[in-house]
Scaffold this motif. Structure first.
Motif, PDB file in Angstrom:
ATOM      1  N   GLU A   1      42.645  31.307  43.317  1.00 58.50           N
ATOM      2  CA  GLU A   1      42.326  31.206  42.087  1.00 58.50           C
ATOM      3  C   GLU A   1      41.612  32.148  41.240  1.00 58.50           C
ATOM      4  OE1 GLU A   1      43.783  28.736  39.881  1.00 58.50           O
ATOM      5  OE2 GLU A   1      44.518  27.402  41.187  1.00 58.50           O
ATOM      6  N   TYR A   2      42.471  32.803  40.404  1.00 57.54           N
ATOM      7  CA  TYR A   2      41.739  34.005  39.882  1.00 57.54           C
ATOM      8  C   TYR A   2      40.267  33.619  39.031  1.00 57.54           C
ATOM      9  CZ  TYR A   2      41.196  37.499  36.437  1.00 57.54           C
ATOM     10  OH  TYR A   2      40.635  38.622  35.409  1.00 57.54           O
ATOM     11  N   GLU A   3      40.244  32.534  38.318  1.00 59.86           N
ATOM     12  CA  GLU A   3      39.255  32.206  37.401  1.00 59.86           C
ATOM     13  C   GLU A   3      37.958  31.935  38.533  1.00 59.86           C
ATOM     14  OE1 GLU A   3      38.322  32.639  34.258  1.00 59.86           O
ATOM     15  OE2 GLU A   3      40.514  33.168  34.274  1.00 59.86           O
ATOM     16  N   ASP A   4      38.115  31.272  39.577  1.00 66.88           N
ATOM     17  CA  ASP A   4      37.127  31.066  40.747  1.00 66.88           C
ATOM     18  C   ASP A   4      36.655  32.526  41.492  1.00 66.88           C
ATOM     19  OD1 ASP A   4      37.914  28.338  39.937  1.00 66.88           O
ATOM     20  OD2 ASP A   4      38.530  27.914  41.959  1.00 66.88           O
TER      21      ASP A   4
ATOM     22  N   VAL B   1      35.604  39.171  47.204  1.00 65.68           N
ATOM     23  CA  VAL B   1      35.717  37.718  47.223  1.00 65.68           C
ATOM     24  C   VAL B   1      36.905  37.215  47.184  1.00 65.68           C
ATOM     25  CG1 VAL B   1      35.490  35.797  45.544  1.00 65.68           C
ATOM     26  CG2 VAL B   1      33.594  37.546  45.365  1.00 65.68           C
ATOM     27  N   TYR B   2      38.092  37.906  46.644  1.00 61.95           N
ATOM     28  CA  TYR B   2      39.349  37.385  46.776  1.00 61.95           C
ATOM     29  C   TYR B   2      39.757  37.460  48.131  1.00 61.95           C
ATOM     30  CZ  TYR B   2      44.268  37.154  46.117  1.00 61.95           C
ATOM     31  OH  TYR B   2      45.855  36.931  46.093  1.00 61.95           O
TER      32      TYR B   2
ATOM     33  N   SER C   1      31.062  33.020  51.537  1.00 61.93           N
ATOM     34  CA  SER C   1      29.642  33.551  51.317  1.00 61.93           C
ATOM     35  C   SER C   1      29.404  33.439  49.796  1.00 61.93           C
ATOM     36  CB  SER C   1      29.478  34.765  52.028  1.00 61.93           C
ATOM     37  OG  SER C   1      30.204  35.537  51.598  1.00 61.93           O
ATOM     38  N   TYR C   2      30.588  33.166  48.864  1.00 59.33           N
ATOM     39  CA  TYR C   2      30.315  33.612  47.456  1.00 59.33           C
ATOM     40  C   TYR C   2      30.541  31.886  46.915  1.00 59.33           C
ATOM     41  CZ  TYR C   2      31.432  38.303  48.434  1.00 59.33           C
ATOM     42  OH  TYR C   2      31.202  39.548  49.269  1.00 59.33           O
ATOM     43  N   GLY C   3      30.695  30.978  47.824  1.00 56.97           N
ATOM     44  CA  GLY C   3      30.876  29.556  47.299  1.00 56.97           C
ATOM     45  C   GLY C   3      32.032  29.115  47.206  1.00 56.97           C
ATOM     46  N   ASN C   4      32.616  28.071  46.809  1.00 60.91           N
ATOM     47  CA  ASN C   4      33.783  27.449  47.131  1.00 60.91           C
ATOM     48  C   ASN C   4      35.052  28.002  46.236  1.00 60.91           C
ATOM     49  OD1 ASN C   4      32.833  25.633  49.002  1.00 60.91           O
ATOM     50  ND2 ASN C   4      32.352  23.961  47.559  1.00 60.91           N
TER      51      ASN C   4
END
Length: 60
Positions: free
Chosen positions: A27-30, A45-46, A6-9
């Motif tokens: 991925e941490y940065e994503d 998100v994680y 729901s937060y994007g890819n």
């Protein structure tokens, strides 16, 4: 692999041993960017990305 949340890819790293996924990690940065963009908690998100990756591996 990339999972849709729901937060994007979000890209997810996978550790594979003898053809089986033994560990996955978003991925941490994503995750960081998605949390910032959506003003959401990093861990929310994680967790969503990790759960979606788990579902895809299990074929749910």
């Amino acid at each position: 692999m990339t999972v849709s949340t729901s937060y994007g890819n979000i890209r997810v790293k996978q550790a594979i041993h003898k053809g089986k996924v033994i560990r996955q990690m978003p991925e941490y940065e994503d995750v960081k960017e998605a949390a910032r963009t959506h003003q959401a908690a990093f861990l929310d998100v994680y967790a969503e990305a990790a759960e979606e990756a788990r579902r895809r591996v299990k074929g749910e």
